[in-house]
Design a protein around this motif. Structure first.
Motif, short mmCIF file in Angstrom:
data_model
loop_
_atom_site.label_atom_id
_atom_site.label_comp_id
_atom_site.label_asym_id
_atom_site.label_seq_id
_atom_site.Cartn_x
_atom_site.Cartn_y
_atom_site.Cartn_z
N PHE A 154 1.04 -0.97 -0.39
CA PHE A 154 0.52 0.36 0.01
C PHE A 154 1.02 1.56 -0.50
O PHE A 154 -0.17 2.51 -0.75
CB PHE A 154 -0.76 0.02 0.93
N MET A 155 2.60 1.11 0.63
CA MET A 155 3.11 2.61 0.48
C MET A 155 3.74 2.48 -0.17
O MET A 155 3.75 3.60 -0.81
CB MET A 155 3.48 1.85 1.86
N ILE A 156 3.88 1.47 -1.64
CA ILE A 156 4.39 2.40 -2.70
C ILE A 156 3.27 2.16 -3.83
O ILE A 156 3.80 2.97 -4.37
CB ILE A 156 4.56 0.56 -3.07
N ARG A 157 1.90 1.38 -3.92
CA ARG A 157 0.53 1.89 -4.56
C ARG A 157 0.88 3.62 -4.51
O ARG A 157 0.34 4.26 -5.39
CB ARG A 157 0.24 1.03 -4.14
N TYR A 158 0.26 4.11 -3.08
CA TYR A 158 -0.70 5.40 -2.58
C TYR A 158 0.51 6.19 -2.70
O TYR A 158 0.04 7.39 -2.52
CB TYR A 158 -1.17 4.88 -1.78
N GLY A 159 2.19 6.05 -2.85
CA GLY A 159 3.19 6.73 -2.63
C GLY A 159 2.66 8.25 -3.52
O GLY A 159 3.10 9.22 -3.69
N ASP A 160 2.84 7.19 -4.71
CA ASP A 160 2.58 7.88 -5.97
C ASP A 160 0.78 8.95 -6.02
O ASP A 160 1.15 9.66 -6.54
CB ASP A 160 2.58 6.75 -7.01
N VAL A 161 0.34 8.52 -5.47
CA VAL A 161 -0.92 9.01 -5.37
C VAL A 161 -0.66 10.06 -4.91
O VAL A 161 -0.85 11.04 -5.07
CB VAL A 161 -2.12 8.08 -4.68
N ILE A 162 -0.23 10.21 -3.91
CA ILE A 162 0.13 11.31 -2.97
C ILE A 162 0.89 12.39 -3.06
O ILE A 162 0.70 13.44 -3.30
CB ILE A 162 0.07 10.77 -1.61
N THR A 163 2.17 12.00 -3.77
CA THR A 163 3.05 12.69 -4.92
C THR A 163 2.10 13.31 -5.68
O THR A 163 2.70 14.31 -5.69
CB THR A 163 3.82 11.80 -5.72
N ASP A 164 1.07 12.72 -6.74
CA ASP A 164 0.72 13.59 -7.87
C ASP A 164 -0.26 14.13 -6.59
O ASP A 164 -0.52 15.51 -7.41
CB ASP A 164 -0.09 12.04 -8.79
N GLU A 165 -0.99 13.93 -6.20
CA GLU A 165 -1.32 14.91 -5.52
C GLU A 165 -0.33 16.05 -4.59
O GLU A 165 -1.46 17.47 -5.02
CB GLU A 165 -2.12 14.47 -4.01
N MET A 166 0.19 16.18 -4.13
CA MET A 166 0.96 17.61 -4.17
C MET A 166 1.35 18.51 -5.22
O MET A 166 1.12 18.83 -5.16
CB MET A 166 2.34 17.08 -3.56
N ARG A 167 1.88 18.10 -6.87
CA ARG A 167 1.88 18.23 -8.03
C ARG A 167 0.64 19.39 -7.55
O ARG A 167 0.70 19.69 -8.52
CB ARG A 167 2.22 17.48 -8.75
N ARG A 168 -0.30 18.65 -7.61
CA ARG A 168 -1.88 19.14 -7.89
C ARG A 168 -1.68 20.68 -7.30
O ARG A 168 -1.99 21.46 -7.71
CB ARG A 168 -3.06 18.62 -8.17
N MET A 169 -1.55 20.32 -5.97
CA MET A 169 -1.31 21.60 -5.09
C MET A 169 -0.43 22.41 -5.19
O MET A 169 -1.42 23.51 -5.38
CB MET A 169 -1.77 20.86 -3.61
N ARG A 170 0.72 22.48 -5.54
CA ARG A 170 1.99 23.39 -5.92
C ARG A 170 1.23 24.09 -7.37
O ARG A 170 1.35 25.09 -6.97
CB ARG A 170 2.94 22.40 -6.39
N ILE A 171 0.47 23.30 -8.12
CA ILE A 171 0.37 23.55 -9.65
C ILE A 171 -0.69 24.98 -9.06
O ILE A 171 -0.70 26.39 -9.25
CB ILE A 171 -0.15 22.63 -10.44
N ALA A 172 -1.55 24.20 -8.22
CA ALA A 172 -2.86 24.91 -7.80
C ALA A 172 -2.42 26.55 -7.42
O ALA A 172 -3.45 28.06 -7.74
CB ALA A 172 -3.51 24.90 -7.18
N ARG A 173 -1.43 25.98 -6.59
CA ARG A 173 -1.13 27.63 -5.51
C ARG A 173 -0.06 28.61 -7.57
O ARG A 173 -0.66 29.93 -6.26
CB ARG A 173 -0.58 27.48 -4.50
N GLN A 174 0.78 28.10 -7.32
CA GLN A 174 1.44 28.71 -8.22
C GLN A 174 0.24 29.45 -9.07
O GLN A 174 0.24 30.64 -10.02
CB GLN A 174 2.16 27.80 -9.08
#
Length: 254
Positions: A154-174
């Motif tokens: 689960f850690m491996i699978r959803y690590g990518d999901v959380i990383t992608d969520e962080m990227r979308r939040m960063r783009i939204a802030r920018q």
């Protein structure tokens, strides 16, 4: 254990090492590291022999030297610690390049550098020739506690999901003109981290409910049963057995 996830350490190939079942490679690397750690530090030549064995394994796996050396940079913090040991350790002092260094510290630094580098190199070779999903299946075949295997999966699978969520939040802030220039912006970043935690927790609950609705009862189904033949086990045992011969010779030579 569904679809596999590629990782940056993995290098796709069709070598004999890639074809070995993951449980064979995991057991071989573990035994190799144990043998290396058991080798007396005074047997300097033995560590050169281990390095030559790993170089031969890398050649069989068709892993370029540059690829392997770049991944070894992960041990830089341990190298920095080892470099400081001769300066801070107690004991007999010896002159090296005009500096008074501790003899036990020098041996300790050599011990950490040699054994640590060989262990990291063996791990990098394992990761370079084995996909993450296959590693998890290998751990299952080696009878690792199922709960630990599931947590790692689960850690491996959803690590990518959380990383992608962080990227979308960063783009939204920018996109709203936000730039983290100093302490004043830390409040916004803290709120983003809190929102990410809440979203991740909610996503985890939804995933858990979805799994239960599909019949999850505490164990994951094994889709691919990667069995290993006796010949494959013997092939994988070549690495630790060769290292064991070097280790025993090293003990007899000191």
């Amino acid at each position: 254990m569904g679809a596999g996830h590629a990782h940056k350490l993995y290098r796709e190939g069709h070598s004999p090492l890639h074809a070995l079942p993951p449980q064979c490679k995991l057991a071989a690397v573990l035994c190799f590291v144990l043998v290396v750690v058991s080798t007396p530090r005074e047997a300097v030549w033995a560590f050169g022999a281990y390095a030559a064995v790993l170089a031969a394994v890398a050649a069989v796996a068709r892993i370029p030297a540059g690829f392997l050396l770049r991944r070894l940079l992960i041990e830089i913090p341990f190298v920095a610690f080892a470099v400081l040991m001769p300066f801070v350790a107690d004991g007999e002092r010896v002159a090296v390049l005009g500096m008074e260094l501790s003899r036990p510290g020098l041996w300790g630094a050599w011990n950490i550098l040699a054994k640590g580098t060989l262990g990291v190199a063996a791990s990098v070779l394992l990761a370079s020739t084995t996909e993450l999903r296959a590693l998890l299946l290998g751990l299952q075949r080696l009878r690792m506690p199922p709960l630990l295997v599931q947590i790692a999966s689960f850690m491996i699978r959803y690590g990518d999901v959380i990383t992608d969520e962080m990227r979308r939040m960063r783009i939204a802030r920018q996109s709203r003109g936000f730039e983290a220039r100093g302490v004043r912006q830390w409040g916004v970043l803290a709120k983003s981290a809190g929102a990410l935690f809440i979203r991740s927790y909610e996503r985890g609950e939804r995933v858990h409910l979805a799994m239960i609705s599909r019949g999850y009862a505490g164990t994951m189904p094994v889709i691919d049963d990667m069995t290993a033949t006796r010949a494959q086990w013997l092939s994988a045992a070549t690495l630790p057995l060769t290292a064991l011969v070097v280790c025993l010779t090293g003990w007899m030579s000191i």
